[in-house]
Design a protein around this motif. Structure first.
Motif, PDB file in Angstrom:
ATOM      1  N   ILE A  99       0.897  -1.301   0.098  1.00 33.83           N
ATOM      2  CA  ILE A  99       0.245   0.076  -0.218  1.00 33.83           C
ATOM      3  C   ILE A  99       0.833   1.161   0.056  1.00 33.83           C
ATOM      4  CG2 ILE A  99      -1.766   1.229   1.347  1.00 33.83           C
ATOM      5  CD1 ILE A  99      -2.589  -1.316   2.541  1.00 33.83           C
ATOM      6  N   ALA A 100       1.883   1.227   0.909  1.00 27.27           N
ATOM      7  CA  ALA A 100       2.927   2.646   0.981  1.00 27.27           C
ATOM      8  C   ALA A 100       3.534   2.706  -0.421  1.00 27.27           C
ATOM      9  CB  ALA A 100       3.797   2.249   2.010  1.00 27.27           C
ATOM     10  N   LEU A 101       4.079   1.758  -0.945  1.00 25.19           N
ATOM     11  CA  LEU A 101       4.647   1.711  -2.356  1.00 25.19           C
ATOM     12  C   LEU A 101       3.686   2.280  -3.422  1.00 25.19           C
ATOM     13  CD1 LEU A 101       7.499   1.332  -3.624  1.00 25.19           C
ATOM     14  CD2 LEU A 101       6.531  -0.845  -4.496  1.00 25.19           C
ATOM     15  N   ALA A 102       2.636   1.558  -3.387  1.00 32.21           N
ATOM     16  CA  ALA A 102       1.584   2.192  -4.673  1.00 32.21           C
ATOM     17  C   ALA A 102       1.227   3.724  -4.024  1.00 32.21           C
ATOM     18  CB  ALA A 102       0.437   1.594  -4.394  1.00 32.21           C
ATOM     19  N   ALA A 103       0.977   4.246  -2.845  1.00 36.27           N
ATOM     20  CA  ALA A 103       0.794   5.412  -2.668  1.00 36.27           C
ATOM     21  C   ALA A 103       1.846   6.424  -2.860  1.00 36.27           C
ATOM     22  CB  ALA A 103       0.412   5.453  -0.961  1.00 36.27           C
ATOM     23  N   LEU A 104       2.984   6.049  -2.750  1.00 34.98           N
ATOM     24  CA  LEU A 104       4.172   6.817  -3.086  1.00 34.98           C
ATOM     25  C   LEU A 104       4.267   7.073  -4.742  1.00 34.98           C
ATOM     26  CD1 LEU A 104       6.961   5.386  -0.579  1.00 34.98           C
ATOM     27  CD2 LEU A 104       5.892   7.698  -0.582  1.00 34.98           C
ATOM     28  N   ARG A 105       4.104   6.002  -5.114  1.00 33.61           N
ATOM     29  CA  ARG A 105       4.464   5.984  -6.604  1.00 33.61           C
ATOM     30  C   ARG A 105       3.083   6.771  -7.324  1.00 33.61           C
ATOM     31  NH1 ARG A 105       6.059  -0.220  -7.935  1.00 33.61           N
ATOM     32  NH2 ARG A 105       8.447   0.055  -7.781  1.00 33.61           N
ATOM     33  N   VAL A 108      11.833   3.520   1.649  1.00 33.05           N
ATOM     34  CA  VAL A 108      12.887   4.985   1.684  1.00 33.05           C
ATOM     35  C   VAL A 108      13.448   5.432   0.465  1.00 33.05           C
ATOM     36  CG1 VAL A 108      14.771   5.712   2.883  1.00 33.05           C
ATOM     37  CG2 VAL A 108      13.463   4.137   4.175  1.00 33.05           C
ATOM     38  N   GLU A 109      13.670   4.603  -0.494  1.00 33.00           N
ATOM     39  CA  GLU A 109      14.375   5.134  -1.789  1.00 33.00           C
ATOM     40  C   GLU A 109      13.300   5.735  -2.589  1.00 33.00           C
ATOM     41  OE1 GLU A 109      16.131   1.576  -3.126  1.00 33.00           O
ATOM     42  OE2 GLU A 109      17.757   1.378  -1.750  1.00 33.00           O
ATOM     43  N   GLU A 110      11.974   4.912  -2.481  1.00 31.85           N
ATOM     44  CA  GLU A 110      11.101   5.606  -3.244  1.00 31.85           C
ATOM     45  C   GLU A 110      10.489   7.038  -2.831  1.00 31.85           C
ATOM     46  OE1 GLU A 110       9.695   3.652  -6.037  1.00 31.85           O
ATOM     47  OE2 GLU A 110       8.664   5.371  -6.562  1.00 31.85           O
ATOM     48  N   ALA A 111      10.327   7.129  -1.660  1.00 28.78           N
ATOM     49  CA  ALA A 111      10.257   8.502  -0.996  1.00 28.78           C
ATOM     50  C   ALA A 111      11.214   9.446  -1.449  1.00 28.78           C
ATOM     51  CB  ALA A 111       9.944   8.456   0.424  1.00 28.78           C
ATOM     52  N   ALA A 112      12.406   9.072  -1.185  1.00 28.98           N
ATOM     53  CA  ALA A 112      13.598  10.008  -1.583  1.00 28.98           C
ATOM     54  C   ALA A 112      13.378  10.224  -3.196  1.00 28.98           C
ATOM     55  CB  ALA A 112      14.818   9.507  -1.248  1.00 28.98           C
ATOM     56  N   ARG A 113      13.168   9.379  -3.930  1.00 30.20           N
ATOM     57  CA  ARG A 113      13.142   9.610  -5.458  1.00 30.20           C
ATOM     58  C   ARG A 113      11.979  10.436  -5.797  1.00 30.20           C
ATOM     59  NH1 ARG A 113      12.236   4.621  -7.079  1.00 30.20           N
ATOM     60  NH2 ARG A 113      14.488   4.301  -6.701  1.00 30.20           N
ATOM     61  N   ARG A 114      10.943  10.515  -5.108  1.00 29.42           N
ATOM     62  CA  ARG A 114       9.765  11.271  -5.634  1.00 29.42           C
ATOM     63  C   ARG A 114       9.591  12.230  -4.733  1.00 29.42           C
ATOM     64  NH1 ARG A 114       6.552   8.588  -9.058  1.00 29.42           N
ATOM     65  NH2 ARG A 114       7.167   6.628  -9.509  1.00 29.42           N
ATOM     66  N   SER A 115      10.468  12.706  -3.774  1.00 31.74           N
ATOM     67  CA  SER A 115      10.420  13.910  -2.817  1.00 31.74           C
ATOM     68  C   SER A 115       8.914  13.856  -2.049  1.00 31.74           C
ATOM     69  CB  SER A 115      10.817  15.133  -3.431  1.00 31.74           C
ATOM     70  OG  SER A 115      11.884  15.301  -4.037  1.00 31.74           O
ATOM     71  N   ARG A 116       8.583  12.683  -1.618  1.00 35.53           N
ATOM     72  CA  ARG A 116       7.358  12.828  -0.779  1.00 35.53           C
ATOM     73  C   ARG A 116       7.740  12.404   0.535  1.00 35.53           C
ATOM     74  NH1 ARG A 116       3.469  15.062  -3.378  1.00 35.53           N
ATOM     75  NH2 ARG A 116       5.632  16.183  -3.785  1.00 35.53           N
ATOM     76  N   VAL A 117       7.015  12.817   1.648  1.00 40.28           N
ATOM     77  CA  VAL A 117       7.032  12.477   3.050  1.00 40.28           C
ATOM     78  C   VAL A 117       6.580  11.032   3.345  1.00 40.28           C
ATOM     79  CG1 VAL A 117       6.492  12.948   5.326  1.00 40.28           C
ATOM     80  CG2 VAL A 117       6.834  14.889   3.695  1.00 40.28           C
ATOM     81  N   LEU A 118       7.543  10.278   3.920  1.00 35.11           N
ATOM     82  CA  LEU A 118       7.369   9.175   4.419  1.00 35.11           C
ATOM     83  C   LEU A 118       7.737   9.107   5.896  1.00 35.11           C
ATOM     84  CD1 LEU A 118       6.921   5.720   4.107  1.00 35.11           C
ATOM     85  CD2 LEU A 118       9.380   5.763   3.764  1.00 35.11           C
ATOM     86  N   MET A 119       6.681   8.997   6.675  1.00 32.42           N
ATOM     87  CA  MET A 119       6.534   8.990   8.017  1.00 32.42           C
ATOM     88  C   MET A 119       6.187   7.558   8.889  1.00 32.42           C
ATOM     89  SD  MET A 119       5.232  12.135  10.253  1.00 32.42           S
ATOM     90  CE  MET A 119       4.849  12.147  11.883  1.00 32.42           C
ATOM     91  N   VAL A 120       6.691   7.527   9.792  1.00 30.01           N
ATOM     92  CA  VAL A 120       6.112   6.141  10.511  1.00 30.01           C
ATOM     93  C   VAL A 120       5.540   6.605  11.700  1.00 30.01           C
ATOM     94  CG1 VAL A 120       6.838   3.784  11.207  1.00 30.01           C
ATOM     95  CG2 VAL A 120       8.047   4.920   9.678  1.00 30.01           C
TER      96      VAL A 120
END
Lengths: 342, 342, 342, 342
Positions: free
Chosen positions: B79-85, B107-119
């Protein structure tokens, strides 16, 4: 009356002297200590007791029936062996010796000469541990799942042994008394924050042959003093808090059970039982007096003490094994001993 | 306002929904859950929020700015990967994923797309942990020697993950936030007393590169609920008891020091410091609200959250390593990660 | 469903509204409050409920079956009387009114019209008080010797009534429920440390016809929150600590007895019994729900509620008498009421 | 060295004997007790001390400098008066005598002969009470508003005096030491549940000239032992819990203040202060040793002891007044004494 010779009148020795002096079964005939100051303290409290500086004089005295040893652990083996060879009964401060090898030599020597060899695992003789033993024996706790103990405080750092030999020894003795399953392996880890000192905090996991587990948290570097043990069983659980002035032992009718034979989703199979809590009346008799009674009884009848040499040996093997595991950062090591509790 | 889509309205989801709904920065635009009963509960509390059964519809909706994931851990990654994409910011329930591999991909996907990834490591945002962080930062605690935590209670047994993934995750997140030293190895042991179930009790020792040590005692099978953490430093020690209704954090001006340069006997070199105890005022603001503020701030400014994806990855690596060590009865295993705290 | 009209949506009203809304027996049909802000809060939580600013409109509405009053105590009498005269059942916040005179008028009016008059003495409906009631009824406690309660905290100071009317009211209601003996006199003392304010701390001694005694310690100016009640009986004693999250009620098998017929010295005649302590399982159901069930049951069957108007009157008489004694620095004053508990 | 003669070797006498024997300032020269068994116990512990059965022999012995009296309260007056007339210094067990009349005669006799008359109000010499005294003197507590003490346990019932003379005496002595305001009236109530016995539970309210208030809850019939005192001040509040093994004294930076000069509604004028809690380091020295030092200092210098005869008289007047009020069910009675604390 049994004539007692006490070797060592330092921190714990005066308590043993008092217990011997106040017992009807014993007479405190002699005290040995290298320190003149210690002997002066002994003289004031026990003016009729003979005082010597060399324990060899005490062990050689034919009027002495039993030798009580309260010296640093490094000297236990030599003194106890000499006392047994001189035909004395021996009560030795915990831990019995500093290695399984020396501990087993004492056990053999005591057996060969039919002398009582007893270890001063005082906690085993407390009202609280005896009440817990009764509870387990009654079946109310069910199968024992775990023993989890926290024994921490600030100080007193010891120079020669780690916190394991100072504090975990109490739990190993209690476990040896309460748990009937055989421990098969230990994983221990620890740390030291005073340079050139043995470890001042340690964590020990003990694995039992029946799947049960024990864990000890021992430390000389905690901000508060904690003496708390939880024992979980299939039927009930115990919380033993030795810092409480009353209700030290509490029994919780709590647990979890897995219903079998059902085809429902997993989460419906687990059920929790939250029942009454109760705290039994605990004997407030001083443990040392109960222990001295046991020593007298065994000398008089030839019976094996509750904390006999075999128990002392098992505890020493656990201490030694935990120490090696701690040096290996938790590497689990097997225990070779036959059985924890006799 | 940031339009939030929440996936998962089970045990924890309603709390996240409430926090989003009561925040000025967010609007709870959409909720996805496979269960009609869960959606019905959501409808009553949030009548204006759109409801869907398939999270893919939520992720695909262009009106959604940020996705909050509160599903079982096994589904977090997908779900998180799909959301980031899909270009969404993501706040994901702890633990971030069920393996270091999947965590690092996020982590890499969030960095690549400059999205916030928070836990959602909620404890990090409590007034108590923030007060402890301030104390450590102020230098009043000194060098950190140890972190020792007990997090035990009766239930709730989980079917898919061991108690480590359920309870130790809180301490790993708090440690990641508070301790600056790098953890280098873990030794863990545990046991299970419900057939065909993951471990319900576990003990974890963590070794740090500077000699510090952490230890966690986690269990679903304890008779009483305990949430207590001790943090020992060279200057002071902290006791954090989350079960207290007031004075949750206590600071003890206690410790031990070794005098140098003296030629006296060892025992004279160790001195104990027993000073004042004090309990600071702790913010009673609900942690979830502070956390949602942080999520909003990072979305608006591009800053990294306090509990960002890198933090989530470190925690997952520790969980996975502890799990492997537990299967080996305490065999210590090295951690490869660069650093615990960023 | 019984159509409820709630008057007063301030501090406690929202809880009554929630309990009414979640009950199957009631519908929250109407809310009255003078404050637009309060009505706006009610609207958000209960969007389908009618809202009015004048309670007279609510009382006059023929669709309303029962009126729940959660306004300041000074207005209870007028609203409750109007509601009863309009043929409504009434549940009124504690204390029932601010004088025995007005309280007895309400009791008579309810009796004349055969309407339910119930007082919201919530504590009576808690699992803890119900468990204590069961214990007393079972005879395990024996004759009740004393009821000793400490109910103190910091704040909230009230402008119109002393701490007696705010806190002692809880204990008077619990005593009225648990103790069967008739109270015959009260001695109260108190003090105030905020200028022009009613007393913020008070101590009340209540004397019973059978020699039993009650004592209340109530304060808004204590550094810590305490909610502890001890009940001593001839057979056992109870400690009820409402601040505990578990084991709120503990039963001690302790007491003293005087051996008769012996000719020995006095000190040998007194013997102490120190037996087991136990803590029963307490229902964790929210008291307000149990209370609303009781209100519904009485409306449907015509039965008298556990905390009926007569109970409310007795409590108000005790509050008024204690207030007068407090003004006289502890001068004991007689109670005229027939009986404490019905 | 000051030659001590101790009269009474029953319950408390052995402690006074031990303190005298271990002090460098005193020699325990003589012990008097009517009971041969008591004298035998004294002989074993103090083999060089002379033993007599008649206290008159002790008082008449010219080698005795100071007489310590630990007999039942009914005999204090006669023995103390004889000792003073024989030119001895006197330390008398609390309460000093059983009536204000006899107490004042002792005070006058000691003044006339310039002898030290000291009362064994041990609590005044504890580290905890001394730390509280320092706190109050420092001004950190502000004006004292109240002193509220609970001193309850199971047993030991006394045959000759009520619980007031046994337990409230401690609090009256502590109050006399800590509070500088003059008490003006007392209201007390109590009950007895053992036939033909004095009251075993009592509640005492004390009113001070400055508006402050004290309250004592004392009982021999409580299921648990409580020793807790709260002291509220305008700046801070203290909780002193003597049952704690550490942190016996806690200081709460909490309180309430009324803003002046504002025209807003009343409820906005009250503000609460919830600040830090702290626990100072308390001396762990045994109080009896500090007390014996004080006795020696006063004998050597002629200074008045902290707990001198005037203090003992004030305490006895309060005990006697409380006893009369208790017989009148709380009727408030005025105190005539000049001042509580000297």
């Amino acid at each position: 009356m049994i004539q007692i010779g006490l070797v060592g009148y330092g921190y714990w020795g005066p308590n043993l002297a008092r217990a011997a002096a106040e017992s009807d079964a014993f007479a405190l005939a002699m005290v040995a200590d290298m320190s003149p100051a210690a002997l002066e303290r002994a003289r004031r409290r026990h003016p009729t007791t003979r005082l010597v500086t060399d324990w060899r004089d005490l062990v050689a005295d034919p009027r002495i029936d039993a030798v009580v040893i309260a010296t640093p652990v490094g000297s236990h083996f030599e003194i106890a062996l000499a006392a047994l060879r001189a035909g004395k009964h021996v009560l030795v401060e915990k831990p019995m010796t500093d290695s399984p090898m020396t501990a087993s030599i004492l056990v053999e020597e005591a057996a060969r000469r039919s002398r009582v060899l007893m270890v001063d695992h005082t906690f085993v003789y407390t009202g609280a541990v005896q009440a817990i033993g009764d509870l387990i024996a009654s079946g109310r706790i069910g199968d024992i799942y775990y023993y989890d103990s926290t024994r921490i405080n600030l100080g007193l750092f010891q120079r020669d042994v780690s916190v394991i030999w100072d504090l975990a020894v109490h739990d190993f003795a209690i476990m040896d008394h309460l748990l009937k399953a055989r421990p098969v392996a230990i994983s221990a880890s620890g740390a030291c924050f005073v340079p050139n000192s043995p470890e001042n905090m340690a964590y020990l996991s003990v694995f039992f042959e029946d799947g049960a587990m024990a864990h000890l948290n021992v430390s000389w570097l905690a901000p508060v003093k904690v003496r708390q043990t939880m024992i979980g069983g299939s039927q009930r659980m115990i919380v033993y808090d030795d810092m409480q002035t009353s209700e030290k032992v509490k029994i919780y009718d709590r647990g979890v059970s897995l219903s079998e034979g059902q085809k429902q989703a997993y989460e419906h199979l687990i059920s929790y039982r939250i029942g009454e809590m109760s705290a039994p009346v605990i004997s407030s008799r001083e443990a040392l007096f109960t222990e001295m009674d046991e020593f007298a009884r065994c000398i008089q009848t030839g019976a094996a003490p509750v904390t006999d040499g075999a128990c002392g040996l098992r505890v020493v093997e656990m201490l030694a094994t935990a120490t090696r595991s701690m040096a290996l950062r938790g590497q689990p090591l097997e225990l070779r001993m036959e059985r924890l509790a006799s």
